[in-house]
Design an enzyme around this catalytic site. Structure first.
Site, PDB file in Angstrom:
ATOM      1  N   GLU A 179      15.600   2.129  13.250  1.00  0.00           N
ATOM      2  CA  GLU A 179      16.322   3.044  14.143  1.00  0.00           C
ATOM      3  C   GLU A 179      17.100   3.973  13.083  1.00  0.00           C
ATOM      4  O   GLU A 179      17.201   5.167  13.359  1.00  0.00           O
ATOM      5  CB  GLU A 179      17.334   2.467  15.033  1.00  0.00           C
ATOM      6  CG  GLU A 179      16.574   1.559  16.176  1.00  0.00           C
ATOM      7  CD  GLU A 179      16.479   0.103  15.466  1.00  0.00           C
ATOM      8  OE1 GLU A 179      16.636  -1.008  16.374  1.00  0.00           O
ATOM      9  OE2 GLU A 179      16.151  -0.111  14.361  1.00  0.00           O
TER      10      GLU A 179
ATOM     11  N   ARG B  59      -4.478  -9.701   2.992  1.00  0.00           N
ATOM     12  CA  ARG B  59      -3.478 -10.189   2.079  1.00  0.00           C
ATOM     13  C   ARG B  59      -1.988  -9.205   2.127  1.00  0.00           C
ATOM     14  O   ARG B  59      -0.981  -9.562   1.884  1.00  0.00           O
ATOM     15  CB  ARG B  59      -3.892 -10.111   0.678  1.00  0.00           C
ATOM     16  CG  ARG B  59      -4.929 -11.395   0.490  1.00  0.00           C
ATOM     17  CD  ARG B  59      -5.567 -11.250  -0.943  1.00  0.00           C
ATOM     18  NE  ARG B  59      -6.626 -12.436  -1.117  1.00  0.00           N
ATOM     19  CZ  ARG B  59      -7.289 -12.695  -2.191  1.00  0.00           C
ATOM     20  NH1 ARG B  59      -6.979 -11.510  -3.198  1.00  0.00           N
ATOM     21  NH2 ARG B  59      -8.265 -13.547  -2.468  1.00  0.00           N
TER      22      ARG B  59
ATOM     23  N   ASP C 143     -11.917 -21.945  -8.589  1.00  0.00           N
ATOM     24  CA  ASP C 143     -11.826 -20.539  -8.840  1.00  0.00           C
ATOM     25  C   ASP C 143     -11.030 -19.943  -9.602  1.00  0.00           C
ATOM     26  O   ASP C 143     -11.143 -18.849  -9.983  1.00  0.00           O
ATOM     27  CB  ASP C 143     -11.896 -20.093  -7.471  1.00  0.00           C
ATOM     28  CG  ASP C 143     -13.000 -20.518  -6.437  1.00  0.00           C
ATOM     29  OD1 ASP C 143     -14.051 -21.093  -7.023  1.00  0.00           O
ATOM     30  OD2 ASP C 143     -12.820 -20.463  -5.247  1.00  0.00           O
TER      31      ASP C 143
ATOM     32  N   LEU D 136      -5.545 -14.313  -6.187  1.00  0.00           N
ATOM     33  CA  LEU D 136      -4.963 -14.008  -4.972  1.00  0.00           C
ATOM     34  C   LEU D 136      -4.126 -12.651  -4.719  1.00  0.00           C
ATOM     35  O   LEU D 136      -3.088 -12.568  -4.103  1.00  0.00           O
ATOM     36  CB  LEU D 136      -4.151 -15.144  -4.675  1.00  0.00           C
ATOM     37  CG  LEU D 136      -4.906 -16.324  -4.646  1.00  0.00           C
ATOM     38  CD1 LEU D 136      -4.004 -17.537  -4.035  1.00  0.00           C
ATOM     39  CD2 LEU D 136      -6.279 -16.340  -3.592  1.00  0.00           C
TER      40      LEU D 136
ATOM     41  N   ARG E 198      -6.286  -6.145  -4.312  1.00  0.00           N
ATOM     42  CA  ARG E 198      -7.074  -4.959  -5.199  1.00  0.00           C
ATOM     43  C   ARG E 198      -7.394  -3.634  -4.226  1.00  0.00           C
ATOM     44  O   ARG E 198      -8.542  -3.441  -4.368  1.00  0.00           O
ATOM     45  CB  ARG E 198      -7.896  -5.838  -6.169  1.00  0.00           C
ATOM     46  CG  ARG E 198      -7.605  -7.009  -7.011  1.00  0.00           C
ATOM     47  CD  ARG E 198      -8.376  -7.336  -7.730  1.00  0.00           C
ATOM     48  NE  ARG E 198      -9.610  -8.165  -7.094  1.00  0.00           N
ATOM     49  CZ  ARG E 198      -9.305  -9.510  -6.512  1.00  0.00           C
ATOM     50  NH1 ARG E 198      -8.273 -10.083  -6.976  1.00  0.00           N
ATOM     51  NH2 ARG E 198     -10.373 -10.268  -6.135  1.00  0.00           N
TER      52      ARG E 198
ATOM     53  N   GLY F 145      -9.374 -24.021   0.331  1.00  0.00           N
ATOM     54  CA  GLY F 145     -10.822 -24.446   0.667  1.00  0.00           C
ATOM     55  C   GLY F 145     -10.747 -25.108   2.046  1.00  0.00           C
ATOM     56  O   GLY F 145      -9.831 -25.464   2.830  1.00  0.00           O
TER      57      GLY F 145
END
Length: 313
Positions: A46, A178, A194, A198, A201, A247
């Site tokens: 506002e 993300r 992995d 995270l 990109r 996972g």
């Protein structure tokens, strides 16, 4: 109001613990001011819209959440700010459940002689501020579980290979998700297998990479937060939106704890066979208990993949 909701979405994932509010000011059929909550929660939508408009006398102000009524060291109460600016009318999508406001903002506007219309685009506004509202109503962040699966429900080959299940368009959409969250979480097994970054990109949105968390009992890497069990997310300050990316163990843990509010399922047109399942055991012993828990709200094609979105029923 739809425009105000879209503006509020710009702040999602960056304003916690404040809500991501949007505001549009209209006079004589023309938009004269726009605003949305800024990173870290101030200035409020506002205040930004009134500053952009200048004189708002006689105008109509559309805002996605009831203007706050409490004074903060970081800025004035928006109800007082609006009352002093003298618009003719204020249109509010939803009331603010925060006990410091909760009806007082609207009452203050009416006392100042400003007409107030409520509950315009209420459901859409609730969806746009689901993180703030979940925190207010349930005392925890809003949780989205993201799964990228094959047609037969696999997230990887038997040896753990998972790059890539889905194509570029689906992965880009995942990065946009993300950017809309305060924290992203994976299980310890996914982190070890992995080594994911995270981050976000997408060009222009790299600065929106969320905080990173690992579900597990081991010590987290530098820059990561370790969470031993899903319920611990309730105690994390400044986090209203959590994205669980993997996972199977982490997905099962959050589902078993009944802490998932939204499902994002990206399905690739491939069949893997003897691969790794998307979700581990969630303790289900009766199929009847599995029905009626999820409500489909959206489906779309992303390249060769399909996204299905479900909310808690």
């Amino acid at each position: 109001m739809a425009s105000a909701i879209a503006l509020g979405e710009r702040g999602r994932g960056r304003t916690a613990p404040n809500p991501a509010v949007g505001c549009v000011i209209v006079r004589d059929g023309r938009v004269i001011g726009r605003g949305w909550t800024q990173p870290s929660g101030r200035p409020h939508a506002e205040a930004r819209a009134i500053d952009a408009a200048g004189d708002v006398t006689g105008a109509t102000l559309y805002v996605t959440l009831e203007p706050c009524a409490h004074i903060s060291p970081r800025g004035p109460a928006c109800a007082d700010l609006i009352a002093a600016a003298r618009p003719a009318r204020v249109v509010v999508a939803i009331g603010d459940p925060d006990s410091r406001t909760d009806g007082q903002g609207i009452a203050r506007l009416k006392a100042a002689g400003i007409a107030v219309t409520q509950d315009v685009c209420r459901d859409e506004a609730r969806a746009s501020m689901c993180g703030f509202l979940t925190r207010q109503e349930k005392g925890r962040p809003h949780v989205t579980l993201k799964l990228a699966v094959s047609l037969d429900g696999r997230i990887a080959l038997a040896d753990g290979s998972s790059r890539w299940i889905t194509g570029p368009a689906a992965r880009a959409h995942g990065h946009l998700e993300r950017a809309r969250c305060d924290m992203i979480l994976v299980g310890r097994g996914t982190l070890e297998a992995d080594d994911p970054t995270l981050d976000v990109r997408l060009p222009g949105l790299e600065d929106r990479s969320p905080r990173r968390a690992m579900l597990g009992h081991d010590e987290a890497p530098k820059g990561w937060l370790a969470i031993r069990q899903p319920a611990e997310i309730a105690a994390i300050e400044g986090v209203d939106h959590v994205l669980v990316e993997g996972g199977a163990g982490a997905a099962a843990a959050f589902l078993a704890a009944d802490l998932v509010d939204r499902l994002l399922i990206y399905t690739a047109p491939i069949v893997i066979g003897a691969g790794q399942s998307a979700i581990g055991d969630i303790g289900l012993s009766d199929l009847a208990a599995a029905h009626g828990r999820w409500r489909p709200v959206d489906t779309r094609v992303l390249g060769s993949d399909r996204l299905s979105v479900y909310h808690r029923a």
